[in-house]
Write a protein that holds these residues in place. Sequence first.
Motif, PDB file in Angstrom:
ATOM      1  N   PRO A  28       0.800  -1.285  -0.019  1.00 49.13           N
ATOM      2  CA  PRO A  28      -0.010   0.127  -0.111  1.00 49.13           C
ATOM      3  C   PRO A  28       0.909   1.185   0.140  1.00 49.13           C
ATOM      4  N   GLU A  29       2.022   1.162   0.420  1.00 47.85           N
ATOM      5  CA  GLU A  29       2.928   2.300   0.512  1.00 47.85           C
ATOM      6  C   GLU A  29       3.873   2.597  -0.673  1.00 47.85           C
ATOM      7  N   GLY A  30       3.577   1.508  -1.778  1.00 50.47           N
ATOM      8  CA  GLY A  30       4.177   1.775  -2.918  1.00 50.47           C
ATOM      9  C   GLY A  30       5.705   1.071  -3.138  1.00 50.47           C
ATOM     10  N   LEU A  31       5.919   0.217  -2.033  1.00 55.56           N
ATOM     11  CA  LEU A  31       7.324  -0.632  -2.086  1.00 55.56           C
ATOM     12  C   LEU A  31       6.989  -1.964  -2.964  1.00 55.56           C
ATOM     13  N   PRO A  32       7.948  -2.274  -3.639  1.00 59.49           N
ATOM     14  CA  PRO A  32       7.777  -3.452  -4.516  1.00 59.49           C
ATOM     15  C   PRO A  32       7.705  -4.798  -3.208  1.00 59.49           C
ATOM     16  N   ARG A  33       6.773  -5.779  -3.853  1.00 59.89           N
ATOM     17  CA  ARG A  33       6.996  -6.940  -2.826  1.00 59.89           C
ATOM     18  C   ARG A  33       6.718  -8.197  -3.880  1.00 59.89           C
ATOM     19  N   HIS A  34       7.195  -9.467  -3.572  1.00 63.37           N
ATOM     20  CA  HIS A  34       6.912 -10.733  -3.952  1.00 63.37           C
ATOM     21  C   HIS A  34       6.117 -11.461  -2.905  1.00 63.37           C
ATOM     22  N   VAL A  35       5.078 -11.776  -3.456  1.00 62.50           N
ATOM     23  CA  VAL A  35       4.022 -12.705  -2.645  1.00 62.50           C
ATOM     24  C   VAL A  35       4.504 -14.036  -2.854  1.00 62.50           C
ATOM     25  N   THR A  36       4.764 -15.083  -1.918  1.00 63.33           N
ATOM     26  CA  THR A  36       5.104 -16.348  -1.949  1.00 63.33           C
ATOM     27  C   THR A  36       4.380 -17.269  -1.148  1.00 63.33           C
ATOM     28  N   ARG A  37       3.955 -18.434  -1.462  1.00 63.27           N
ATOM     29  CA  ARG A  37       3.137 -19.259  -0.610  1.00 63.27           C
ATOM     30  C   ARG A  37       3.945 -19.533   0.891  1.00 63.27           C
ATOM     31  N   MET A  38       5.331 -19.770   0.860  1.00 58.17           N
ATOM     32  CA  MET A  38       5.876 -20.278   2.021  1.00 58.17           C
ATOM     33  C   MET A  38       6.556 -19.223   2.842  1.00 58.17           C
ATOM     34  N   GLU A  71       2.623 -10.331   6.272  1.00 57.84           N
ATOM     35  CA  GLU A  71       1.486 -11.497   5.831  1.00 57.84           C
ATOM     36  C   GLU A  71       0.739 -10.780   4.889  1.00 57.84           C
ATOM     37  N   TYR A  72       0.410 -11.686   4.009  1.00 58.06           N
ATOM     38  CA  TYR A  72      -0.582 -11.272   2.777  1.00 58.06           C
ATOM     39  C   TYR A  72      -1.665 -12.428   2.751  1.00 58.06           C
ATOM     40  N   MET A  73      -2.949 -12.011   3.004  1.00 52.62           N
ATOM     41  CA  MET A  73      -4.135 -12.958   2.849  1.00 52.62           C
ATOM     42  C   MET A  73      -4.671 -12.804   1.476  1.00 52.62           C
ATOM     43  N   GLY A  74      -4.616 -14.141   0.659  1.00 48.95           N
ATOM     44  CA  GLY A  74      -5.009 -13.969  -0.623  1.00 48.95           C
ATOM     45  C   GLY A  74      -6.559 -14.063  -0.768  1.00 48.95           C
ATOM     46  N   GLN A  75      -7.218 -13.813  -1.859  1.00 48.70           N
ATOM     47  CA  GLN A  75      -8.684 -13.949  -2.124  1.00 48.70           C
ATOM     48  C   GLN A  75      -9.203 -15.127  -1.839  1.00 48.70           C
ATOM     49  N   ASP A  76      -8.471 -16.394  -1.904  1.00 50.65           N
ATOM     50  CA  ASP A  76      -8.736 -17.646  -1.469  1.00 50.65           C
ATOM     51  C   ASP A  76      -8.599 -17.959  -0.026  1.00 50.65           C
ATOM     52  N   ALA A  82       4.403 -11.952   1.771  1.00 47.49           N
ATOM     53  CA  ALA A  82       5.017 -11.008   1.008  1.00 47.49           C
ATOM     54  C   ALA A  82       6.324 -10.360   1.379  1.00 47.49           C
ATOM     55  N   ILE A  83       7.284 -10.875   0.513  1.00 53.61           N
ATOM     56  CA  ILE A  83       8.762 -10.140   0.768  1.00 53.61           C
ATOM     57  C   ILE A  83       8.672  -8.729   0.222  1.00 53.61           C
ATOM     58  N   VAL A  84       8.931  -7.842   0.970  1.00 55.12           N
ATOM     59  CA  VAL A  84       8.915  -6.460   0.781  1.00 55.12           C
ATOM     60  C   VAL A  84      10.434  -5.961   0.689  1.00 55.12           C
ATOM     61  N   LEU A  85      10.643  -5.458  -0.676  1.00 52.25           N
ATOM     62  CA  LEU A  85      11.853  -5.094  -1.160  1.00 52.25           C
ATOM     63  C   LEU A  85      12.017  -3.447  -1.131  1.00 52.25           C
ATOM     64  N   ASP A  86      13.384  -3.340  -1.128  1.00 46.58           N
ATOM     65  CA  ASP A  86      14.021  -1.842  -1.433  1.00 46.58           C
ATOM     66  C   ASP A  86      13.651  -1.853  -2.907  1.00 46.58           C
ATOM     67  N   PRO A  87      13.286  -0.785  -3.606  1.00 44.99           N
ATOM     68  CA  PRO A  87      12.903  -0.486  -4.785  1.00 44.99           C
ATOM     69  C   PRO A  87      14.236  -0.439  -5.663  1.00 44.99           C
ATOM     70  N   THR A  88      15.414  -0.207  -5.195  1.00 36.61           N
ATOM     71  CA  THR A  88      16.650  -0.084  -5.715  1.00 36.61           C
ATOM     72  C   THR A  88      17.183  -1.612  -6.176  1.00 36.61           C
ATOM     73  N   ILE A  89      17.108  -1.609  -7.362  1.00 35.41           N
ATOM     74  CA  ILE A  89      17.724  -3.160  -8.030  1.00 35.41           C
ATOM     75  C   ILE A  89      19.278  -2.853  -8.204  1.00 35.41           C
ATOM     76  N   ILE A  90      20.096  -3.757  -7.644  1.00 38.66           N
ATOM     77  CA  ILE A  90      21.726  -3.813  -7.779  1.00 38.66           C
ATOM     78  C   ILE A  90      21.991  -4.894  -8.732  1.00 38.66           C
ATOM     79  N   ARG A  91      22.652  -4.548  -9.752  1.00 41.74           N
ATOM     80  CA  ARG A  91      23.090  -5.420 -10.590  1.00 41.74           C
ATOM     81  C   ARG A  91      24.298  -6.286  -9.842  1.00 41.74           C
TER      82      ARG A  91
END
Length: 139
Positions: A28-38, A71-76, A82-91
């Motif tokens: 909700p605050e605009g940070l990238p996240r990756h949602v995963t099951r485990m 914690e992220y609750m899916g529609q199911d 939800a792995i919340v990430l710094d928006p900076t992508i480092i090569r």
Amino acid sequence: MNLIKLSVGTENIEDLAAWQATKRAQTPEGLPRHVTRMWPKREAEIVNGGSIYWVIKGVIQCRQTVLRLDEYMGQDGIRRCAIVLDPTIIRTQTSLKRPFQGWRYLPVCDAPPDLPKGRAAEEPLPVELNRALAEIGVL
């Protein structure tokens, strides 16, 4: 401790950044996240300076610092992480990685180093050339 994850459906780092810029891929605050099951059992180690290393087209190419796990609750109704990430992508220096499912732990000693500051802004190599160079140990 770090995590490693396949970036499914992306062709390059720019695709990853574009996906993370969409509302669907953000907190909700605009940070990238990756949602995963485990949920990682080693949470304390990961959020204490760990990163997620992204495998794109069979090659580790970049990383992002993990800020927190939400914690992220899916529609199911299933609880997810939800792995919340710094928006900076480092090569990073490239490293070949075989396909795997989900995410895996990546110890700090096994993580590829970041590209030097001067090289991080360079135009990336084409994926196939990048892979070929990584296979022979040049990158």
